[in-house]
Design an enzyme around this catalytic site. Structure first.
Site: not given
Length: 419
Positions: A176, A356
């Protein structure tokens, strides 16, 4: 309920016969692909090798650090997520021998397979930052990358009245890539709402050369950088932390690559650790030159060991390492592995999709969805670069719910792949 093997049990349901499929790793990728395979073929003799007793929904930890999610809701017993028709081998894999179709366990046992799926995730290399291990969780040193520390992030954000807050991002790849920024934006938004932002000097130290790897999202993120008056420092890598002295040390590279060691005093520092391929993969014949499990970027099949597939953070595909990526990869791997077992052409292709949700303020997020080469792959017919309440609702409410009852249960909504 899944079958569980203790240390004295045999490692196959059929005596000396190998498992049809062995999955190394019971994280997001491993459980999702196990469920996907068994939904398609329930008779598979399938085993998941995973030593942990708990399963974490790690994307929620950014929200925990921002004070909008209960950390206890991000964790469930591993037994509850292992598919009921799978065998759960509660041990750690220590060695993979693809020439022999074997996986060795930490208790000395050997697991045999016909097909192998590699999904052990990556390793957080906390030890690569000097002094960090002894400072975490005290002295104002925190990280949303650990279950026990995300609540401490929120404690620090609430308690700080002024001073310097540092946020760091190590060299890629990391899981991430937006998470280091998300911690910063939610912290700044809290200080802004409570009238403290003017008294907090916020710095974002990134080893990268740019704010975000997909150019389309840089401008909207820069709007928030300016709004929160964040000082951006690129080519800056955290190398040491002195918690008691409240000082962080960075190696900062100039345009010629020359490094200068810079000391920064802090009242709070949010650290993202360096992240590396697990030793299990790095030291195996499955690894590429960088230590990740080598795969064809489209089929996710190993190029030299065709009975091996990989997905999730440990595979070599150059996609964003996110749970959203694993969700689509699971469909590709499950479909292609079953085709391989049947001697048929591999039907699915992975386009590099990752997502994301960048939480730029409480109540708004930018839903960044993209694939290989930074190509935008939005799910909804809306401008993907605009901060929206809808994207926040998805991140904070829908996606945690969907993770447990959807992704881990092979409910494969919005997982269209190339074929």
């Amino acid at each position: 309920m899944s079958i569980s093997f203790d240390s004295h049990a045999p490692l196959s349901r059929a005596g000396d016969e190998p498992f049809d499929v062995v999955i190394v790793g019971g994280g997001s990728a491993g459980i999702a692909v196990a469920a996907s395979l068994l939904r398609r073929q329930r008779t598979l003799n399938l085993a998941v090798i995973e030593p942990r007793e708990v399963h974490d929904y790690q994307p929620a930890w950014t929200l925990v650090g921002g004070g909008v999610f209960d950390v206890h809701e991000s964790r469930r017993p591993m037994r509850s997520v292992i598919p009921k028709d799978a065998v759960w081998i509660r041990a750690a894999a220590t060695r993979i021998e693809p020439d022999n179709n074997h996986v060795l366990l930490d208790d000395g046992r050997t697991v045999r397979y016909r097909h192998l799926i590699v999904a052990p995730g990556l390793r957080l290399a906390w030890e690569r930052i000097e002094g960090l291990a002894t400072s975490l969780g005290k002295h104002g040193v925190t990280s949303n990358y650990r279950y026990a520390l995300a609540p401490y992030t929120w404690q620090l954000v609430q308690s700080i009245k002024g001073g310097t807050a540092l946020f760091t991002q190590p060299p890629m790849p990391i899981k991430c890539a937006g998470a280091p920024q998300k911690a910063m934006y939610l912290s700044c938004d809290h200080w802004r709402r409570n009238g403290r932002l003017d008294r907090v000097n916020v710095e974002f130290h990134s080893a990268a050369a740019v704010l975000f790897g997909v150019a389309a999202f840089v401008a909207p993120l820069m709007h928030y950088v300016k709004r929160y008056r964040v000082n951006l420092v690129f080519h800056s890598t955290l190398v040491a932390v002195d918690g008691p002295d409240k000082t962080a040390y960075f190696d900062v590279a100039d345009e010629n690559g020359k490094l200068t060691r810079v000391a920064k005093a802090f009242d709070m520092i949010h650290v993202v650790p360096p992240q590396v391929a697990p030793e299990l993969i790095r030291e195996s014949q499955l690894a590429d030159a960088a230590g990740w499990c080598e795969v064809d970027h489209a089929t996710l099949q190993h190029p030299r060991y065709t009975n091996v597939f990989a997905l999730g953070d440990a595979c070599s595909a150059p996609n964003a390492k996110t749970a959203a990526a694993a969700r689509k990869q699971a469909v590709v791997v499950a479909s292609n592995l079953l085709a391989s077992r049947a001697g048929k052409p591999l039907p699915r292709r992975y386009d590099g999709y990752g997502a994301c949700p960048l939480t730029v303020e409480r109540g708004k997020a930018i839903l960044a969805e993209f694939g290989y080469g930074g190509r935008l792959l939005p799910t909804f017919p809306l401008d993907p670069t605009k901060p929206r309440a809808l994207a926040w609702f998805l991140k904070a409410t829908v996606l945690p719910w969907f993770y447990w009852i959807g992704m881990l249960k092979a409910r494969e909504w919005f997982t269209k792949t190339l074929d």
